[in-house]
Enzyme design. Sequence first.
Site, PDB file in Angstrom:
ATOM      1  N   GLY A  14     -56.219  20.308  32.046  1.00 42.89           N
ATOM      2  CA  GLY A  14     -55.840  19.570  30.845  1.00 42.89           C
ATOM      3  C   GLY A  14     -55.803  20.379  29.563  1.00 42.89           C
ATOM      4  N   SER A  15     -55.583  21.696  29.657  1.00 46.40           N
ATOM      5  CA  SER A  15     -55.540  22.465  28.403  1.00 46.40           C
ATOM      6  C   SER A  15     -54.275  22.154  27.601  1.00 46.40           C
ATOM      7  CB  SER A  15     -55.674  23.965  28.666  1.00 46.40           C
ATOM      8  OG  SER A  15     -54.523  24.494  29.271  1.00 46.40           O
ATOM      9  N   MET A  89     -49.596  17.510  39.359  1.00 46.40           N
ATOM     10  CA  MET A  89     -49.260  18.302  40.551  1.00 46.40           C
ATOM     11  C   MET A  89     -48.653  17.488  41.698  1.00 46.40           C
ATOM     12  SD  MET A  89     -49.823  21.287  39.542  1.00 46.40           S
ATOM     13  CE  MET A  89     -49.799  22.323  41.009  1.00 46.40           C
ATOM     14  N   ARG A  90     -48.162  16.288  41.420  1.00 46.43           N
ATOM     15  CA  ARG A  90     -47.536  15.500  42.482  1.00 46.43           C
ATOM     16  C   ARG A  90     -46.067  15.284  42.183  1.00 46.43           C
ATOM     17  NH1 ARG A  90     -50.662  15.248  46.920  1.00 46.43           N
ATOM     18  NH2 ARG A  90     -49.541  13.389  47.560  1.00 46.43           N
ATOM     19  N   LEU A  92     -42.942  13.006  41.775  1.00 46.90           N
ATOM     20  CA  LEU A  92     -42.829  11.604  41.350  1.00 46.90           C
ATOM     21  C   LEU A  92     -41.693  10.908  42.088  1.00 46.90           C
ATOM     22  CD1 LEU A  92     -43.396  12.288  37.575  1.00 46.90           C
ATOM     23  CD2 LEU A  92     -44.818  10.755  38.965  1.00 46.90           C
ATOM     24  N   ASN A 106     -41.687  18.054  31.185  1.00 49.04           N
ATOM     25  CA  ASN A 106     -42.650  18.826  31.980  1.00 49.04           C
ATOM     26  C   ASN A 106     -42.757  20.214  31.364  1.00 49.04           C
ATOM     27  OD1 ASN A 106     -44.297  19.544  34.281  1.00 49.04           O
ATOM     28  ND2 ASN A 106     -42.550  20.681  35.060  1.00 49.04           N
ATOM     29  N   HIS A 108     -43.674  24.242  32.454  1.00 51.02           N
ATOM     30  CA  HIS A 108     -43.795  25.109  33.640  1.00 51.02           C
ATOM     31  C   HIS A 108     -43.999  26.548  33.171  1.00 51.02           C
ATOM     32  CE1 HIS A 108     -43.234  26.324  37.789  1.00 51.02           C
ATOM     33  NE2 HIS A 108     -42.429  27.279  37.361  1.00 51.02           N
ATOM     34  N   ASP A 144     -39.135  21.122  38.936  1.00 54.02           N
ATOM     35  CA  ASP A 144     -38.986  22.129  37.875  1.00 54.02           C
ATOM     36  C   ASP A 144     -37.526  22.393  37.509  1.00 54.02           C
ATOM     37  OD1 ASP A 144     -41.766  22.402  37.717  1.00 54.02           O
ATOM     38  OD2 ASP A 144     -41.791  23.901  39.299  1.00 54.02           O
ATOM     39  N   ALA A 172     -49.064  30.676  25.089  1.00 49.89           N
ATOM     40  CA  ALA A 172     -47.741  30.288  24.562  1.00 49.89           C
ATOM     41  C   ALA A 172     -47.454  28.819  24.862  1.00 49.89           C
ATOM     42  CB  ALA A 172     -46.664  31.187  25.164  1.00 49.89           C
TER      43      ALA A 172
HETATM   44  C1  GRF Z   1     -49.899  24.921  33.169  1.00 49.59           C
HETATM   45  O1  GRF Z   1     -49.732  26.298  33.405  1.00 49.59           O
HETATM   46  C2  GRF Z   1     -48.575  24.202  33.252  1.00 49.59           C
HETATM   47  O2  GRF Z   1     -47.503  24.971  32.794  1.00 49.59           O
HETATM   48  C3  GRF Z   1     -48.434  23.945  34.724  1.00 49.59           C
HETATM   49  O3  GRF Z   1     -49.731  23.633  35.160  1.00 49.59           O
HETATM   50  C4  GRF Z   1     -50.684  24.244  34.285  1.00 49.59           C
HETATM   51  C5  GRF Z   1     -51.541  23.145  33.763  1.00 49.59           C
HETATM   52  O4  GRF Z   1     -52.608  23.628  32.993  1.00 49.59           O
HETATM   53  N1  GRF Z   1     -47.474  22.902  34.975  1.00 49.59           N
HETATM   54  P1  GRF Z   1     -53.465  22.629  32.131  1.00 49.59           P
HETATM   55  O5  GRF Z   1     -53.985  21.552  33.091  1.00 49.59           O
HETATM   56  O6  GRF Z   1     -52.601  22.052  31.063  1.00 49.59           O
HETATM   57  O7  GRF Z   1     -54.591  23.457  31.582  1.00 49.59           O
END
Ligand code: GRF
Length: 214
Positions: A14-15, A89-90, A92, A106, A108, A144, A172
């Site tokens: 969740g960063s 990570m699923r 949809l 999203n 990526h 993606d 970034a």
């Molecule tokens: C990030 O690198 C994002 O680009 C990818 O999954 C990671 C999620 O990181 N889809 P966080 O949970 O937001 O820290």
Amino acid sequence: MARLKVGVLISGRGSNLQALIDAARDPAYPAEITLVISNRPDAAGLARAAGAGIPSRVIADTERGAFAAAASAALRESAVELVALAGFMRILDDGFVAAWRDRMMNIHPSLLPAFPGLHPQRRALAAGVKVSGCTVHFVRPEIDSGPIIAQAVVPVHPADDEDALAARILAAEHFLYPLAVRLHAEGRLSVAGNIVMVSGVPPPEFALFNPAGG
Ligand code: GRF
């Protein structure tokens, strides 16, 4: 001014959610996070939502259609106008993706369309690319893929391992996602086919060279 209501879907750390929460602390930021949904009860991001006083829901993803139905109901209840996938990570349900067309983003950690899918940083290193970065895009059913809203470029350093490159890209990401959400909330994005037009924001003029030259 009413702020755009954003629902964030997470599966883990969740960063990026935190970056969006931090951006929205500024009352001038044109969006606010009104709901966090996790498909995993142990996602660390849930504590970030709680820390910011944002309601959250855990919805099991054992069945794709059931997840979509429950998530749709929760998003509707919170009057969400934009869905932001942040480490969700699923895959949809197609109906859910269609319902949120051009209203679901999203992020990526690669310069799409290079390296979609899993382990993009590892694959970027293996390919020997000299720059990589991150992409925010509108979601389409193919993983993606979808119209690209914004990208950030970072250099790949000769000594990088996967963790070092991932950390540089992640820093970034934490700028790029709040930027993309802001542009959407300000009504600056329009989608024509696979192209996103951004109005009112000049493109940068510089190029990033790697190696930088002697
Ligand atoms: C990030 O690198 C994002 O680009 C990818 O999954 C990671 C999620 O990181 N889809 P966080 O949970 O937001 O820290």
